[in-house]
Scaffold this motif. Structure first.
Motif, PDB file in Angstrom:
ATOM      1  N   GLN A 276       0.830  -1.205   0.000  1.00  0.00           N
ATOM      2  CA  GLN A 276       0.000   0.000   0.000  1.00  0.00           C
ATOM      3  C   GLN A 276       0.867   1.260   0.000  1.00  0.00           C
TER       4      GLN A 276
ATOM      5  N   LEU B   4      -3.207   7.494   1.093  1.00  0.00           N
ATOM      6  CA  LEU B   4      -3.279   6.468   2.133  1.00  0.00           C
ATOM      7  C   LEU B   4      -4.501   6.665   3.019  1.00  0.00           C
ATOM      8  N   HIS B   5      -4.908   5.602   3.668  1.00  0.00           N
ATOM      9  CA  HIS B   5      -5.947   5.707   4.702  1.00  0.00           C
ATOM     10  C   HIS B   5      -5.428   6.685   5.751  1.00  0.00           C
ATOM     11  N   PRO B   6      -6.285   7.547   6.304  1.00  0.00           N
ATOM     12  CA  PRO B   6      -5.824   8.561   7.265  1.00  0.00           C
ATOM     13  C   PRO B   6      -5.015   8.007   8.441  1.00  0.00           C
ATOM     14  N   ASP B   7      -5.383   6.832   8.951  1.00  0.00           N
ATOM     15  CA  ASP B   7      -4.634   6.252  10.066  1.00  0.00           C
ATOM     16  C   ASP B   7      -3.226   5.842   9.645  1.00  0.00           C
TER      17      ASP B   7
END
Length: 89
Positions: free
Chosen positions: A27, A63-66
């Protein structure tokens, strides 16, 4: 320019992160490669430091925020990608 790759240091990962290392590396690498393509396409003579900052910004945006919040790439490697963009223009 070759597509940049992200490899995580197993010694710095928690047990959960270690179990997810492969998909996480994929990712992160995908986000960096997309950012590299976008920044290369939009490059208009900016200095290396500006390009490196934009690479980081664009990678985190993909990317996913986390994951983005915890993403802290090797600054030397990020700068090398930025230098490749600047010198390939």
């Amino acid at each position: 320019m070759q597509d940049p790759q992200i490899h995580l240091d197993p010694a710095s990962l928690s047990p959960v992160e270690e179990k997810l290392r492969g998909p996480l590396e994929e990712q992160l690498t995908s986000a960096l490669q997309h950012a590299t393509d976008k920044v290369s396409h939009d490059y208009a003579g900016e200095p290396v430091d500006t390009v490196a900052g934009e690479l980081l910004k664009q990678t985190r945006a993909g990317l996913h925020p986390d994951i983005a919040a915890g993403f802290s790439p090797d600054q030397g490697e990020l700068r090398r990608v930025a230098e490749a963009i600047v010198h390939n223009d």
